[in-house]
Write a protein that holds these residues in place. Structure first.
Motif, PDB file in Angstrom:
ATOM      1  N   TYR A  69       0.821  -1.216   0.000  1.00  0.00           N
ATOM      2  CA  TYR A  69       0.000   0.000   0.000  1.00  0.00           C
ATOM      3  C   TYR A  69       0.848   1.257   0.000  1.00  0.00           C
ATOM      4  CZ  TYR A  69      -4.035  -2.867   1.085  1.00  0.00           C
ATOM      5  OH  TYR A  69      -5.032  -3.809   1.026  1.00  0.00           O
ATOM      6  N   ILE A 113     -10.704   0.057   5.182  1.00  0.00           N
ATOM      7  CA  ILE A 113      -9.800   0.677   4.201  1.00  0.00           C
ATOM      8  C   ILE A 113      -9.312  -0.356   3.194  1.00  0.00           C
ATOM      9  CG2 ILE A 113      -7.544   1.800   3.941  1.00  0.00           C
ATOM     10  CD1 ILE A 113      -8.223   3.167   6.704  1.00  0.00           C
ATOM     11  N   ARG A 114      -9.014  -1.567   3.649  1.00  0.00           N
ATOM     12  CA  ARG A 114      -8.622  -2.645   2.719  1.00  0.00           C
ATOM     13  C   ARG A 114      -9.738  -2.904   1.702  1.00  0.00           C
ATOM     14  NH1 ARG A 114      -4.098  -5.563   4.090  1.00  0.00           N
ATOM     15  NH2 ARG A 114      -3.466  -5.459   6.268  1.00  0.00           N
ATOM     16  N   GLU A 122     -12.157  -0.867   0.774  1.00  0.00           N
ATOM     17  CA  GLU A 122     -12.339   0.295  -0.100  1.00  0.00           C
ATOM     18  C   GLU A 122     -11.273   0.371  -1.190  1.00  0.00           C
ATOM     19  OE1 GLU A 122     -12.977   5.123   0.419  1.00  0.00           O
ATOM     20  OE2 GLU A 122     -12.980   3.833   2.183  1.00  0.00           O
ATOM     21  N   THR A 123     -10.072  -0.129  -0.916  1.00  0.00           N
ATOM     22  CA  THR A 123      -8.968  -0.045  -1.876  1.00  0.00           C
ATOM     23  C   THR A 123      -8.726  -1.354  -2.630  1.00  0.00           C
ATOM     24  OG1 THR A 123      -7.369  -0.604  -0.144  1.00  0.00           O
ATOM     25  CG2 THR A 123      -7.785   1.743  -0.552  1.00  0.00           C
ATOM     26  N   LYS A 140      -8.577   4.620  -4.735  1.00  0.00           N
ATOM     27  CA  LYS A 140      -7.966   5.280  -3.585  1.00  0.00           C
ATOM     28  C   LYS A 140      -9.014   5.435  -2.486  1.00  0.00           C
ATOM     29  CE  LYS A 140      -8.906   9.972  -5.132  1.00  0.00           C
ATOM     30  NZ  LYS A 140      -8.348  11.187  -5.676  1.00  0.00           N
ATOM     31  N   ALA A 141      -8.529   5.534  -1.270  1.00  0.00           N
ATOM     32  CA  ALA A 141      -9.375   5.850  -0.124  1.00  0.00           C
ATOM     33  C   ALA A 141      -8.836   7.128   0.497  1.00  0.00           C
ATOM     34  CB  ALA A 141      -9.350   4.711   0.889  1.00  0.00           C
ATOM     35  N   TYR A 149      -4.276   9.607   2.280  1.00  0.00           N
ATOM     36  CA  TYR A 149      -4.452   9.070   0.937  1.00  0.00           C
ATOM     37  C   TYR A 149      -3.955   7.635   1.006  1.00  0.00           C
ATOM     38  CZ  TYR A 149      -3.306   8.146  -3.964  1.00  0.00           C
ATOM     39  OH  TYR A 149      -3.221   7.602  -5.215  1.00  0.00           O
ATOM     40  N   ARG A 187      -3.860   3.855  -1.172  1.00  0.00           N
ATOM     41  CA  ARG A 187      -4.109   3.108  -2.408  1.00  0.00           C
ATOM     42  C   ARG A 187      -3.228   1.870  -2.413  1.00  0.00           C
ATOM     43  NH1 ARG A 187      -5.703   4.866  -8.055  1.00  0.00           N
ATOM     44  NH2 ARG A 187      -6.154   6.791  -6.995  1.00  0.00           N
ATOM     45  N   ARG A 188      -3.730   0.814  -3.014  1.00  0.00           N
ATOM     46  CA  ARG A 188      -2.898  -0.387  -3.189  1.00  0.00           C
ATOM     47  C   ARG A 188      -1.857  -0.097  -4.265  1.00  0.00           C
ATOM     48  NH1 ARG A 188      -4.751  -5.745  -1.706  1.00  0.00           N
ATOM     49  NH2 ARG A 188      -3.278  -6.297  -3.312  1.00  0.00           N
TER      50      ARG A 188
END
Length: 160
Positions: A79, A112-113, A115-116, A121-122, A146, A148-149
């Motif tokens: 991430y 969050i995991r 969502e991404t 992006k979260a 911010y 994002r994976r």
């Protein structure tokens, strides 16, 4: 590049980090699972404002890196986690030492995991309170991150 550091090691290193040491900020604890951190800001002659209370910049500084550090270490090397925005509301004067505690729950990390997961992006917000030893609220601090994976080719690369 993501480098895994043990929480206790980071806690000790941050105690000697010049911006924190000079400002009177001490990292008291980072939990072994990266779910909590606790920080103290001593009131001293170098961080007193014109009115003899805690300097607002020091109040913010004591809170600045912790949400990123906790979340990045909970999510792992796959991430990207950066600061996006911040807000601070000064509620009452800090006339002595003040404390901030950061608590990152497993539910929040899972959210969050999720969502991404698709590569989106979260932009989650995190809150903490700066308080005196007796619990008097001095400031409310909000940080937006911010998250994002990383693309598969970047997150699976082994460190050289």
């Amino acid at each position: 590049m993501f480098r895994r550091v043990k929480p206790g090691t980071l806690c000790r290193l941050m105690r000697w980090w010049p911006p924190y040491r000079g400002a009177g900020i001490k990292v008291l604890h980072i939990s072994g699972d990266w779910s909590r951190a606790r920080v103290r800001l001593r009131l001293g002659r170098l961080n007193r404002n014109w009115f003899g209370t805690q300097f607002g910049g020091s109040l913010y500084s004591m809170c600045d890196p912790f949400w990123v550090l906790l979340l990045l270490n909970r999510l792992g090397p796959g991430y990207v986690v950066w600061d996006k925005a911040a807000e601070i509301e000064y509620v009452s004067p800090g006339r002595g030492d003040v404390f901030a505690e950061f608590v990152l729950t497993e539910d929040r990390v899972a959210e969050i995991r999720e969502e991404t997961a698709s590569g989106a992006k979260a932009l989650p917000w995190f809150d903490c309170h700066v308080t005196t030893a007796d619990g008097t609220l001095v400031a409310r601090v909000r940080k937006q991150l911010y998250v994002r994976r990383k693309p598969a080719r970047l997150s699976s690369a082994s460190p050289a």
